[in-house]
Design a protein around this motif. Structure first.
Motif, PDB file in Angstrom:
ATOM      1  N   GLY A  79      20.573 -11.417   2.299  1.00 56.16           N
ATOM      2  CA  GLY A  79      20.563 -11.796   3.713  1.00 56.16           C
ATOM      3  C   GLY A  79      20.795 -10.595   4.612  1.00 56.16           C
ATOM      4  O   GLY A  79      20.164 -10.457   5.663  1.00 56.16           O
ATOM      5  N   HIS A 137      11.612 -16.444   6.672  1.00 56.93           N
ATOM      6  CA  HIS A 137      12.915 -17.084   6.458  1.00 56.93           C
ATOM      7  C   HIS A 137      12.967 -17.752   5.083  1.00 56.93           C
ATOM      8  O   HIS A 137      13.971 -17.640   4.366  1.00 56.93           O
ATOM      9  CB  HIS A 137      13.208 -18.103   7.561  1.00 56.93           C
ATOM     10  CG  HIS A 137      13.314 -17.482   8.911  1.00 56.93           C
ATOM     11  ND1 HIS A 137      12.937 -18.139  10.060  1.00 56.93           N
ATOM     12  CD2 HIS A 137      13.726 -16.262   9.321  1.00 56.93           C
ATOM     13  CE1 HIS A 137      13.130 -17.357  11.105  1.00 56.93           C
ATOM     14  NE2 HIS A 137      13.605 -16.204  10.674  1.00 56.93           N
ATOM     15  N   ALA A 138      11.899 -18.444   4.731  1.00 63.35           N
ATOM     16  CA  ALA A 138      11.841 -19.083   3.408  1.00 63.35           C
ATOM     17  C   ALA A 138      11.866 -18.027   2.308  1.00 63.35           C
ATOM     18  O   ALA A 138      12.547 -18.190   1.280  1.00 63.35           O
ATOM     19  CB  ALA A 138      10.583 -19.944   3.298  1.00 63.35           C
ATOM     20  N   GLY A 154      15.314 -16.743   1.739  1.00 65.22           N
ATOM     21  CA  GLY A 154      16.063 -17.750   0.985  1.00 65.22           C
ATOM     22  C   GLY A 154      15.731 -17.721  -0.494  1.00 65.22           C
ATOM     23  O   GLY A 154      16.625 -17.797  -1.350  1.00 65.22           O
ATOM     24  N   VAL A 155      14.449 -17.598  -0.817  1.00 63.86           N
ATOM     25  CA  VAL A 155      14.036 -17.523  -2.223  1.00 63.86           C
ATOM     26  C   VAL A 155      14.621 -16.280  -2.883  1.00 63.86           C
ATOM     27  O   VAL A 155      15.170 -16.342  -3.996  1.00 63.86           O
ATOM     28  CB  VAL A 155      12.490 -17.531  -2.332  1.00 63.86           C
ATOM     29  CG1 VAL A 155      12.025 -17.104  -3.727  1.00 63.86           C
ATOM     30  CG2 VAL A 155      11.948 -18.896  -1.991  1.00 63.86           C
ATOM     31  N   ALA A 207      23.559 -13.289  -2.782  1.00 70.67           N
ATOM     32  CA  ALA A 207      22.865 -13.972  -1.696  1.00 70.67           C
ATOM     33  C   ALA A 207      23.166 -13.318  -0.348  1.00 70.67           C
ATOM     34  O   ALA A 207      22.258 -13.101   0.465  1.00 70.67           O
ATOM     35  CB  ALA A 207      23.264 -15.441  -1.678  1.00 70.67           C
ATOM     36  N   ALA A 227      17.225 -14.575  -1.968  1.00 65.34           N
ATOM     37  CA  ALA A 227      18.675 -14.727  -2.067  1.00 65.34           C
ATOM     38  C   ALA A 227      19.038 -15.569  -3.290  1.00 65.34           C
ATOM     39  O   ALA A 227      20.000 -15.262  -4.008  1.00 65.34           O
ATOM     40  CB  ALA A 227      19.237 -15.360  -0.794  1.00 65.34           C
ATOM     41  N   ALA A 228      18.259 -16.602  -3.548  1.00 69.89           N
ATOM     42  CA  ALA A 228      18.517 -17.477  -4.698  1.00 69.89           C
ATOM     43  C   ALA A 228      18.312 -16.743  -6.027  1.00 69.89           C
ATOM     44  O   ALA A 228      19.146 -16.847  -6.935  1.00 69.89           O
ATOM     45  CB  ALA A 228      17.636 -18.717  -4.639  1.00 69.89           C
TER      46      ALA A 228
END
Length: 180
Positions: free
Chosen positions: A178, A119-120, A123-124, A174, A126-127
């Protein structure tokens, strides 16, 4: 999680990542140091994480490379890119800046398996995808960017300058990661 056949993943990762890095070098997307770094990083993602981790990395890399080449010679994009610290071929520093934290999360997952690592990682990724897409597409905006701090108009390519097009591109990048 590492399996008894981790070395097969290592070989497959090196072969696949090496071919992708070679193609990116040949297309002038990566410098020599960038290609070596991408091959090593991709190999580690396959060996330590597997298809989901590597696939997410490749989704970022391929789309960001395409957007970097999109309208490369467009006047507004060329003007904005003249102000960027780095342009053209991506080097080792850029490869590690975009994928290094993700690789650390992948390694953490290999040692201490838990869904939170993935999950992290998403997120990274996506950023970094949002940032790259915003930069590449925001430079094509017909309206001048505004400073994120004071709201005043700034020259294209100025750090902290945002446009509606760039912000929409960031959101799309992003969401794309996802979904991927």
């Amino acid at each position: 999680m590492l399996t008894d056949y981790w070395w097969l993943n290592l070989l497959a990762g090196f072969a696949g990542s090496g071919l992708i890095a070679l193609a990116a070098y040949a297309s002038r997307s990566l410098s020599g140091s960038g290609a070596w770094s991408a091959a090593m990083m991709g190999t580690a993602f396959v060996a330590l994480g597997g298809p989901v981790w590597f696939g997410t990395l490749i989704a970022f890399f391929l789309t960001s490379t395409l957007w970097s080449k999109y309208k490369r010679r467009h006047r507004s994009k060329a003007e904005a890119e003249s102000k960027y610290a780095k342009t053209g071929r991506r080097d080792a520093g850029q490869v590690w800046a975009n994928g290094g934290l993700g690789l650390a999360l992948c390694a953490g997952h290999a040692v201490w398996p838990d869904p939170g690592w993935l999950h992290a990682f998403v997120g990274v990724m996506a950023a970094v995808t949002a940032d790259t897409w915003a930069t590449e597409l925001g430079a094509l905006s017909r309206t001048p960017p505004r400073s994120i701090v004071g709201g005043r108009p700034v020259a294209p390519g100025t750090s902290g300058g945002v446009t509606a097009l760039g912000s929409a591109a960031a959101l799309a990048g992003a969401v794309f990661i996802g979904g991927a």
